[in-house]
Write a protein that holds these residues in place. Structure first.
Motif, PDB file in Angstrom:
ATOM      1  N   ALA A  73       0.832  -1.206   0.000  1.00  0.00           N
ATOM      2  CA  ALA A  73       0.000   0.000   0.000  1.00  0.00           C
ATOM      3  C   ALA A  73       0.866   1.254   0.000  1.00  0.00           C
ATOM      4  CB  ALA A  73      -0.929  -0.001   1.209  1.00  0.00           C
ATOM      5  N   ASN A  74       1.917   1.251   0.795  1.00  0.00           N
ATOM      6  CA  ASN A  74       2.803   2.408   0.850  1.00  0.00           C
ATOM      7  C   ASN A  74       3.510   2.628  -0.487  1.00  0.00           C
ATOM      8  OD1 ASN A  74       2.090   2.860   3.497  1.00  0.00           O
ATOM      9  ND2 ASN A  74       3.928   1.933   4.364  1.00  0.00           N
ATOM     10  N   TYR A  75       3.881   1.542  -1.152  1.00  0.00           N
ATOM     11  CA  TYR A  75       4.504   1.690  -2.469  1.00  0.00           C
ATOM     12  C   TYR A  75       3.509   2.277  -3.459  1.00  0.00           C
ATOM     13  CZ  TYR A  75       7.252   0.805  -6.623  1.00  0.00           C
ATOM     14  OH  TYR A  75       7.966   0.985  -7.788  1.00  0.00           O
ATOM     15  N   GLU A  76       2.279   1.793  -3.426  1.00  0.00           N
ATOM     16  CA  GLU A  76       1.251   2.342  -4.312  1.00  0.00           C
ATOM     17  C   GLU A  76       1.107   3.848  -4.101  1.00  0.00           C
ATOM     18  OE1 GLU A  76      -1.189   1.179  -6.506  1.00  0.00           O
ATOM     19  OE2 GLU A  76      -0.591  -0.927  -6.602  1.00  0.00           O
ATOM     20  N   TYR A  77       1.101   4.254  -2.849  1.00  0.00           N
ATOM     21  CA  TYR A  77       1.008   5.687  -2.545  1.00  0.00           C
ATOM     22  C   TYR A  77       2.226   6.438  -3.071  1.00  0.00           C
ATOM     23  CZ  TYR A  77       1.909   9.862   0.202  1.00  0.00           C
ATOM     24  OH  TYR A  77       2.252  11.138   0.576  1.00  0.00           O
ATOM     25  N   LEU A  78       3.411   5.934  -2.797  1.00  0.00           N
ATOM     26  CA  LEU A  78       4.631   6.625  -3.220  1.00  0.00           C
ATOM     27  C   LEU A  78       4.720   6.737  -4.734  1.00  0.00           C
ATOM     28  CD1 LEU A  78       7.230   5.067  -0.741  1.00  0.00           C
ATOM     29  CD2 LEU A  78       6.266   7.388  -0.684  1.00  0.00           C
ATOM     30  N   ALA A  79       4.186   5.748  -5.453  1.00  0.00           N
ATOM     31  CA  ALA A  79       4.219   5.803  -6.920  1.00  0.00           C
ATOM     32  C   ALA A  79       3.368   6.935  -7.458  1.00  0.00           C
ATOM     33  CB  ALA A  79       3.743   4.468  -7.505  1.00  0.00           C
ATOM     34  N   THR A  80       2.411   7.421  -6.658  1.00  0.00           N
ATOM     35  CA  THR A  80       1.625   8.588  -7.069  1.00  0.00           C
ATOM     36  C   THR A  80       2.203   9.879  -6.513  1.00  0.00           C
ATOM     37  OG1 THR A  80       0.052   8.764  -5.203  1.00  0.00           O
ATOM     38  CG2 THR A  80      -0.404   7.101  -6.882  1.00  0.00           C
ATOM     39  N   GLU A  81       2.886   9.799  -5.375  1.00  0.00           N
ATOM     40  CA  GLU A  81       3.305  11.013  -4.670  1.00  0.00           C
ATOM     41  C   GLU A  81       4.688  11.518  -5.085  1.00  0.00           C
ATOM     42  OE1 GLU A  81       3.568  14.271  -2.261  1.00  0.00           O
ATOM     43  OE2 GLU A  81       1.819  13.112  -2.869  1.00  0.00           O
ATOM     44  N   LEU A  82       5.681  10.648  -5.068  1.00  0.00           N
ATOM     45  CA  LEU A  82       7.053  11.126  -5.299  1.00  0.00           C
ATOM     46  C   LEU A  82       7.263  11.694  -6.697  1.00  0.00           C
ATOM     47  CD1 LEU A  82       9.217   8.469  -3.425  1.00  0.00           C
ATOM     48  CD2 LEU A  82       8.339  10.667  -2.597  1.00  0.00           C
ATOM     49  N   PRO A  83       6.742  11.062  -7.753  1.00  0.00           N
ATOM     50  CA  PRO A  83       6.977  11.636  -9.083  1.00  0.00           C
ATOM     51  C   PRO A  83       6.141  12.883  -9.375  1.00  0.00           C
ATOM     52  CG  PRO A  83       6.539   9.267  -9.204  1.00  0.00           C
ATOM     53  CD  PRO A  83       6.120   9.731  -7.852  1.00  0.00           C
ATOM     54  N   TYR A  84       5.049  13.093  -8.623  1.00  0.00           N
ATOM     55  CA  TYR A  84       4.101  14.138  -8.997  1.00  0.00           C
ATOM     56  C   TYR A  84       3.883  15.197  -7.916  1.00  0.00           C
ATOM     57  CZ  TYR A  84       3.075  10.604 -12.504  1.00  0.00           C
ATOM     58  OH  TYR A  84       3.189   9.683 -13.516  1.00  0.00           O
ATOM     59  N   GLY A  85       4.167  14.875  -6.667  1.00  0.00           N
ATOM     60  CA  GLY A  85       3.954  15.834  -5.592  1.00  0.00           C
ATOM     61  C   GLY A  85       4.965  16.968  -5.660  1.00  0.00           C
ATOM     62  N   PRO A  86       4.527  18.225  -5.588  1.00  0.00           N
ATOM     63  CA  PRO A  86       5.454  19.349  -5.705  1.00  0.00           C
ATOM     64  C   PRO A  86       6.512  19.387  -4.618  1.00  0.00           C
ATOM     65  CG  PRO A  86       3.272  20.085  -4.978  1.00  0.00           C
ATOM     66  CD  PRO A  86       3.134  18.658  -5.408  1.00  0.00           C
ATOM     67  N   ARG A  87       6.230  18.781  -3.493  1.00  0.00           N
ATOM     68  CA  ARG A  87       7.197  18.776  -2.393  1.00  0.00           C
ATOM     69  C   ARG A  87       8.465  18.009  -2.745  1.00  0.00           C
ATOM     70  NH1 ARG A  87       5.908  15.451   3.044  1.00  0.00           N
ATOM     71  NH2 ARG A  87       7.901  15.671   4.102  1.00  0.00           N
ATOM     72  N   TRP A  88       8.382  17.089  -3.709  1.00  0.00           N
ATOM     73  CA  TRP A  88       9.501  16.184  -3.971  1.00  0.00           C
ATOM     74  C   TRP A  88      10.195  16.470  -5.297  1.00  0.00           C
ATOM     75  CZ3 TRP A  88      10.197  14.142   0.505  1.00  0.00           C
ATOM     76  CH2 TRP A  88       9.077  13.957   1.341  1.00  0.00           C
ATOM     77  N   ARG A  89       9.986  17.638  -5.855  1.00  0.00           N
ATOM     78  CA  ARG A  89      10.602  17.955  -7.140  1.00  0.00           C
ATOM     79  C   ARG A  89      12.115  18.072  -7.059  1.00  0.00           C
ATOM     80  NH1 ARG A  89       5.968  22.344  -8.804  1.00  0.00           N
ATOM     81  NH2 ARG A  89       4.387  20.806  -9.419  1.00  0.00           N
TER      82      ARG A  89
END
Length: 203
Positions: A73-89
């Protein structure tokens, strides 16, 4: 000569085009539930460190479907968050392509439909993990039933208890942990703190 150079450049352009990251994740955005992290910790940081350890040391998940469900579940979340979340650019390296590649490895191994939206996958896996920890096998199986989990609840639990090697998943999570550490050492504001909701500061 110019025509020949243009033809030689086509494969390179094709590769570059294949690495372009769309504006939004194909599987949609996801958030983590409040119990994804203890206390007031940052859920995204916890997910990065937790998945890096879990998939880098798969023996810790063997025979432990509750922990495996949370890690997936955490990987599924990270696959949406890290590449697209502005915090992680500020993260370097091919975070987006690596996590997408890992998702194509992970979902068939668990029996998750390839086109399933990320949010219900995350919710169902966390619900299954809670049910397992509560000793309610039937509830865990119900959480993993339906069109998202193509093999049914019982078979999905068996797969979670016996994960195969997932080298692409491990590579993606290892890079994320390395980048998080690099940002911490550089004092990057994107790599510290958190909003507590697992949304990475998206609008």
């Amino acid at each position: 000569m110019r025509r020949m150079n243009a033809l030689l450049a086509l494969p390179v352009l094709a590769v570059l085009a294949g690495c372009v990251t769309p504006d939004q994740p194909p599987q949609g955005y996801a958030t983590l539930p409040p119990d994804s992290v203890q206390g007031a910790g940052d859920p995204t940081r916890a997910a990065v460190l937790g998945t890096s350890y879990a998939f880098g040391n798969p023996g810790t998940l063997a025979g432990n479907p509750a922990a495996a469900a949370r890690a997936v579940a955490n990987y599924e979340y990270l696959a949406t968050e890290l590449p697209y979340g502005p915090r992680w650019r500020g993260m370097n390296g091919p975070i987006g392509p690596l996590f997408a590649d890992g998702l194509r490895e992970l979902r068939p191994a668990i029996g998750i439909a390839p086109n399933a939206p990320a949010q219900p996958v995350v919710q169902s896996l966390y619900a299954a993990s809670r049910a397992i920890n509560a000793g309610d096998q039937a509830a865990a199986e119900r959480s993993l039933s339906g069109p998202i989990f193509v093999n049914g609840g019982a078979a999905t639990l068996q797969r979670l208890a016996n994960l195969p090697p997932l080298p692409r998943v491990a590579a993606a999570t290892a890079l994320a942990a390395q980048e998080l550490d690099r940002q911490d050492r550089l004092g990057s504001p994107r790599g510290s703190g958190g909003d507590g909701g697992g949304s990475g500061g998206r609008p």
